[in-house]
Design a protein around this motif. Structure first.
Motif, short mmCIF file in Angstrom:
data_model
loop_
_atom_site.label_atom_id
_atom_site.label_comp_id
_atom_site.label_asym_id
_atom_site.label_seq_id
_atom_site.Cartn_x
_atom_site.Cartn_y
_atom_site.Cartn_z
N UNK A 1 0.73 -1.18 0.10
CA UNK A 1 0.01 0.00 -0.23
C UNK A 1 0.85 1.43 0.05
N UNK A 2 1.94 1.25 0.90
CA UNK A 2 2.80 2.45 0.70
C UNK A 2 3.47 2.42 -0.84
N UNK A 3 3.87 1.74 -1.14
CA UNK A 3 4.65 1.70 -2.64
C UNK A 3 3.44 2.14 -3.39
N UNK A 4 2.24 1.63 -3.69
CA UNK A 4 1.32 2.27 -4.38
C UNK A 4 1.06 3.69 -4.25
N UNK A 5 0.96 4.33 -2.94
CA UNK A 5 0.85 5.56 -2.51
C UNK A 5 1.87 6.43 -3.04
N UNK A 6 3.18 6.05 -2.76
CA UNK A 6 4.25 6.69 -3.19
C UNK A 6 4.44 6.85 -4.55
N UNK A 7 4.31 5.94 -5.17
CA UNK A 7 4.48 6.03 -6.78
C UNK A 7 3.46 6.66 -7.32
N UNK A 8 2.14 6.59 -6.83
CA UNK A 8 1.08 7.74 -7.15
C UNK A 8 1.68 9.23 -7.21
N UNK A 9 2.27 9.17 -6.03
CA UNK A 9 3.09 10.82 -5.95
C UNK A 9 4.06 11.27 -7.00
N UNK A 10 4.97 10.25 -7.28
CA UNK A 10 5.93 10.65 -8.33
C UNK A 10 5.68 9.92 -9.54
N UNK B 1 -1.11 -6.21 -7.05
CA UNK B 1 -0.43 -7.47 -7.58
C UNK B 1 0.86 -7.26 -8.34
N UNK B 2 0.91 -6.18 -9.18
CA UNK B 2 1.87 -5.81 -9.91
C UNK B 2 3.13 -5.22 -8.95
N UNK B 3 2.87 -4.78 -7.87
CA UNK B 3 3.62 -4.43 -7.05
C UNK B 3 4.63 -5.45 -6.23
N UNK B 4 3.94 -6.67 -6.15
CA UNK B 4 4.45 -7.74 -5.39
C UNK B 4 6.07 -8.04 -5.77
N UNK B 5 6.49 -7.43 -7.05
CA UNK B 5 7.87 -7.67 -7.44
C UNK B 5 8.77 -6.84 -6.62
N UNK C 1 12.84 -0.39 -7.84
CA UNK C 1 12.49 0.70 -8.68
C UNK C 1 12.88 0.31 -10.24
N UNK C 2 14.13 -0.30 -10.13
CA UNK C 2 14.69 -1.09 -11.46
C UNK C 2 13.64 -1.98 -12.05
N UNK C 3 12.87 -3.08 -11.16
CA UNK C 3 12.00 -3.87 -11.86
C UNK C 3 10.78 -3.24 -12.30
N UNK C 4 10.31 -2.03 -11.55
CA UNK C 4 9.36 -1.38 -12.03
C UNK C 4 9.37 -0.63 -13.32
N UNK C 5 10.48 -0.27 -13.43
CA UNK C 5 10.69 0.55 -14.46
C UNK C 5 10.59 2.11 -14.42
N UNK C 6 10.67 2.57 -13.24
CA UNK C 6 10.39 4.08 -13.19
C UNK C 6 11.42 4.74 -12.71
N UNK C 7 11.40 6.08 -13.04
CA UNK C 7 12.68 7.04 -12.92
C UNK C 7 11.89 7.87 -11.82
N UNK C 8 12.70 7.95 -10.72
CA UNK C 8 12.09 9.08 -9.51
C UNK C 8 13.51 9.51 -8.96
N UNK C 9 13.05 10.57 -8.26
CA UNK C 9 14.23 11.34 -7.66
C UNK C 9 14.68 10.55 -6.45
N UNK C 10 15.76 11.28 -5.90
CA UNK C 10 16.33 10.90 -4.78
C UNK C 10 15.50 11.05 -3.41
#
Length: 211
Positions: free
Chosen positions: A28-37, A46-50, A60-69
């Motif tokens: 749930x935390x991953x989902x919320x934080x990714x929604x922000x970035x 289910x996608x986030x289980x990785x 982040x590499x597995x999800x293929x997203x580029x986020x800041x520090x």
């Protein structure tokens, strides 16, 4: 000639999904934080289980997203709001106490950072039960690389042949294999999980006491 079974003296555990029930709070935390970035992309739970069982960088590499520090800082901000929901899986605390009372040495090897461990897991009393706790900062490489378990062997002055590493993810089993340790897969969180790498399958914490 009959092969004698190994006599384990060290029981080493993963943390999330093995001893502590954190899966829903983490996802749930991953989902919320990714929604922000990355608001343009929606991730299902289910996608986030990785992301489970690996470092934030690898996730982040597995999800293929580029986020800041600042991603990890924001993740922790969101996680603090749900961290109160985490707890031992039923039977785990009794199992750990029983192993300790029987004279076995216990340890933790986790991909969590030391700050996360202090903030969210200190209250579970693991430090008093374990001879060594290996966390993200303790090694340059992480699971499934052997380094985290090799670090444990160094700290605990343990023989790999007398150790078993117990976790809930394939990366845990691969880490054990790469380090030359026996491995155990716990299935009390996800009973349908199967993995041919595991030397032992534990369907309940009490199963661990029987080996």
């Amino acid at each position: 000639m009959m092969v004698q079974p190994k006599k384990f003296t060290h029981f080493i555990f993963d943390l999330d999904g093995t001893l502590i029930d954190t899966e829903q709070s983490v996802l749930a935390t991953w989902q919320t934080t990714l929604r922000q970035f990355v608001p343009h992309k929606q991730f299902s739970l289910e996608e986030l289980r990785v992301v489970l069982g690996i470092t934030t960088k690898e996730a982040l590499k597995k999800l293929g997203v580029d986020v800041g520090e600042s991603f990890e800082d924001q993740w922790n901000v969101h996680y603090q709001k749900v961290a109160h929901t985490i707890c031992f899986f039923p039977g785990v605390e009794d199992m750990l106490q029983a192993l300790k009372q029987r004279g076995y040495t216990l340890g933790i090897v986790s991909s969590r950072s030391r700050q996360e461990y202090r903030d969210y897991f200190q209250g579970f009393g693991l430090d008093s039960l374990c001879s060594a706790v290996v966390l993200k900062e303790d090694t340059q490489k992480h699971k499934p690389d052997a380094q985290p378990l090799l670090k444990y062997l160094e700290l605990a002055k343990a023989d790999a042949n007398q150790c078993i590493y117990i976790g809930d993810m394939t990366t845990d089993l691969e880490c054990a294999k790469n380090a030359g340790l026996s491995s155990g897969l716990v299935t009390w969180d996800r009973p349908n999980v199967k993995n041919s790498l595991a030397d032992f399958i534990f369907t309940s914490p009490s199963d661990i006491l029987n080996i």
